[in-house]
Design a protein around this motif. Structure first.
Motif, PDB file in Angstrom:
ATOM      1  N   VAL A  13     -80.865 -61.021  46.668  1.00 27.58           N
ATOM      2  CA  VAL A  13     -80.918 -60.642  45.252  1.00 27.58           C
ATOM      3  C   VAL A  13     -82.042 -59.630  44.996  1.00 27.58           C
ATOM      4  CG1 VAL A  13     -79.834 -62.747  44.392  1.00 27.58           C
ATOM      5  CG2 VAL A  13     -82.334 -62.659  44.649  1.00 27.58           C
ATOM      6  N   ALA A  14     -82.588 -59.035  46.061  1.00 24.24           N
ATOM      7  CA  ALA A  14     -83.667 -58.053  45.912  1.00 24.24           C
ATOM      8  C   ALA A  14     -83.468 -56.882  46.869  1.00 24.24           C
ATOM      9  CB  ALA A  14     -85.022 -58.714  46.184  1.00 24.24           C
ATOM     10  N   ILE A  15     -83.971 -55.742  46.422  1.00 21.17           N
ATOM     11  CA  ILE A  15     -83.958 -54.536  47.254  1.00 21.17           C
ATOM     12  C   ILE A  15     -85.285 -53.798  47.085  1.00 21.17           C
ATOM     13  CG2 ILE A  15     -81.453 -54.212  47.139  1.00 21.17           C
ATOM     14  CD1 ILE A  15     -82.048 -51.935  45.057  1.00 21.17           C
ATOM     15  N   ASP A  16     -85.614 -52.976  48.042  1.00 22.15           N
ATOM     16  CA  ASP A  16     -86.675 -51.994  47.912  1.00 22.15           C
ATOM     17  C   ASP A  16     -85.983 -50.643  47.881  1.00 22.15           C
ATOM     18  OD1 ASP A  16     -88.706 -53.892  47.951  1.00 22.15           O
ATOM     19  OD2 ASP A  16     -88.887 -53.812  50.117  1.00 22.15           O
ATOM     20  N   ALA A  17     -86.451 -49.763  47.028  1.00 22.83           N
ATOM     21  CA  ALA A  17     -85.764 -48.495  46.817  1.00 22.83           C
ATOM     22  C   ALA A  17     -86.736 -47.325  46.945  1.00 22.83           C
ATOM     23  CB  ALA A  17     -85.129 -48.480  45.429  1.00 22.83           C
ATOM     24  N   ILE A  18     -86.176 -46.141  47.014  1.00 21.97           N
ATOM     25  CA  ILE A  18     -86.964 -44.912  46.969  1.00 21.97           C
ATOM     26  C   ILE A  18     -86.316 -43.970  45.972  1.00 21.97           C
ATOM     27  CG2 ILE A  18     -87.840 -45.057  49.332  1.00 21.97           C
ATOM     28  CD1 ILE A  18     -85.711 -42.911  50.059  1.00 21.97           C
ATOM     29  N   ALA A  19     -87.136 -43.103  45.414  1.00 17.70           N
ATOM     30  CA  ALA A  19     -86.602 -42.048  44.557  1.00 17.70           C
ATOM     31  C   ALA A  19     -86.244 -40.863  45.451  1.00 17.70           C
ATOM     32  CB  ALA A  19     -87.644 -41.632  43.525  1.00 17.70           C
ATOM     33  N   VAL A  20     -85.213 -40.142  45.070  1.00 19.49           N
ATOM     34  CA  VAL A  20     -84.808 -38.945  45.805  1.00 19.49           C
ATOM     35  C   VAL A  20     -84.772 -37.788  44.818  1.00 19.49           C
ATOM     36  CG1 VAL A  20     -82.994 -37.849  47.166  1.00 19.49           C
ATOM     37  CG2 VAL A  20     -83.459 -40.299  47.454  1.00 19.49           C
ATOM     38  N   VAL A  21     -85.516 -36.731  45.134  1.00 15.81           N
ATOM     39  CA  VAL A  21     -85.564 -35.550  44.284  1.00 15.81           C
ATOM     40  C   VAL A  21     -85.205 -34.340  45.151  1.00 15.81           C
ATOM     41  CG1 VAL A  21     -87.031 -34.092  42.847  1.00 15.81           C
ATOM     42  CG2 VAL A  21     -87.331 -36.581  42.798  1.00 15.81           C
ATOM     43  N   ASN A  22     -84.201 -33.608  44.714  1.00 11.74           N
ATOM     44  CA  ASN A  22     -83.728 -32.430  45.463  1.00 11.74           C
ATOM     45  C   ASN A  22     -83.423 -32.780  46.917  1.00 11.74           C
ATOM     46  OD1 ASN A  22     -83.993 -30.768  43.182  1.00 11.74           O
ATOM     47  ND2 ASN A  22     -86.151 -30.430  43.634  1.00 11.74           N
ATOM     48  N   GLY A  23     -82.823 -33.950  47.127  1.00 11.61           N
ATOM     49  CA  GLY A  23     -82.413 -34.371  48.455  1.00 11.61           C
ATOM     50  C   GLY A  23     -83.535 -34.886  49.348  1.00 11.61           C
ATOM     51  N   ILE A  51     -80.273 -52.050  33.738  1.00 10.57           N
ATOM     52  CA  ILE A  51     -79.154 -52.862  34.236  1.00 10.57           C
ATOM     53  C   ILE A  51     -79.595 -54.299  34.530  1.00 10.57           C
ATOM     54  CG2 ILE A  51     -77.838 -50.893  35.107  1.00 10.57           C
ATOM     55  CD1 ILE A  51     -78.804 -51.683  37.941  1.00 10.57           C
ATOM     56  N   GLY A  52     -80.790 -54.666  34.026  1.00  6.26           N
ATOM     57  CA  GLY A  52     -81.213 -56.058  34.099  1.00  6.26           C
ATOM     58  C   GLY A  52     -82.040 -56.460  35.304  1.00  6.26           C
ATOM     59  N   LEU A  53     -82.531 -55.480  36.071  1.00  2.00           N
ATOM     60  CA  LEU A  53     -83.341 -55.835  37.231  1.00  2.00           C
ATOM     61  C   LEU A  53     -84.801 -56.048  36.838  1.00  2.00           C
ATOM     62  CD1 LEU A  53     -82.000 -53.362  39.935  1.00  2.00           C
ATOM     63  CD2 LEU A  53     -81.343 -55.728  39.546  1.00  2.00           C
ATOM     64  N   GLU A  54     -85.453 -56.968  37.514  1.00  2.00           N
ATOM     65  CA  GLU A  54     -86.891 -57.161  37.388  1.00  2.00           C
ATOM     66  C   GLU A  54     -87.557 -56.197  38.358  1.00  2.00           C
ATOM     67  OE1 GLU A  54     -90.174 -60.634  38.350  1.00  2.00           O
ATOM     68  OE2 GLU A  54     -88.068 -61.195  38.149  1.00  2.00           O
ATOM     69  N   CYS A  55     -88.656 -55.584  37.945  1.00  3.16           N
ATOM     70  CA  CYS A  55     -89.306 -54.559  38.760  1.00  3.16           C
ATOM     71  C   CYS A  55     -90.688 -55.003  39.202  1.00  3.16           C
ATOM     72  CB  CYS A  55     -89.417 -53.261  37.982  1.00  3.16           C
ATOM     73  SG  CYS A  55     -87.813 -52.635  37.458  1.00  3.16           S
ATOM     74  N   GLY A  56     -90.963 -54.860  40.482  1.00  3.87           N
ATOM     75  CA  GLY A  56     -92.265 -55.209  41.020  1.00  3.87           C
ATOM     76  C   GLY A  56     -93.395 -54.398  40.422  1.00  3.87           C
ATOM     77  N   ALA A  57     -93.095 -53.245  39.859  1.00  2.00           N
ATOM     78  CA  ALA A  57     -94.124 -52.414  39.230  1.00  2.00           C
ATOM     79  C   ALA A  57     -94.726 -53.095  38.002  1.00  2.00           C
ATOM     80  CB  ALA A  57     -93.542 -51.057  38.839  1.00  2.00           C
ATOM     81  N   ASP A  58     -94.018 -54.075  37.464  1.00  2.00           N
ATOM     82  CA  ASP A  58     -94.492 -54.771  36.269  1.00  2.00           C
ATOM     83  C   ASP A  58     -95.377 -55.979  36.588  1.00  2.00           C
ATOM     84  OD1 ASP A  58     -93.110 -53.032  34.624  1.00  2.00           O
ATOM     85  OD2 ASP A  58     -91.338 -54.314  34.527  1.00  2.00           O
TER      86      ASP A  58
END
Length: 86
Positions: A13-23, A51-58
């Motif tokens: 029920v959790a993921i780690d993500a990255i932002a992608v800018v200009n590929g 979309i209802g996700l809890e964020c570790g940044a908080d």
């Protein structure tokens, strides 16, 4: 680093993500430790929250800026006891 069963990742029920800018991956999340989020990361976090996700940044106890989870209010102890997310 969490022991087996002690992470929401273990319960799928959790993921780690990255932002992608200009590929290109944007690994840096903040301008400095404890500083403001970079704009592209603020966008990712806003979308995740939308979309209802809890964020570790908080979180205040630890910082895990790239962590997102949807645990539906279920605690780790409840997952360990066999409860499943809807």
């Amino acid at each position: 680093k969490a022991k087996h069963g002690m992470s929401y990742h273990n319960w799928h029920v959790a993921i780690d993500a990255i932002a992608v800018v200009n590929g290109k991956a944007v690994w840096k999340v903040r301008t400095k430790r404890g500083g403001p989020l970079l704009p592209q990361w603020q966008t990712v976090i806003d979308l995740a929250k939308g979309i209802g996700l809890e964020c570790g940044a908080d979180w205040s106890s630890i910082t895990d800026d790239d962590h997102f989870q949807f645990a539906s209010g279920i605690t780790l102890a409840q997952f360990q006891a066999g409860k499943v997310a809807p």
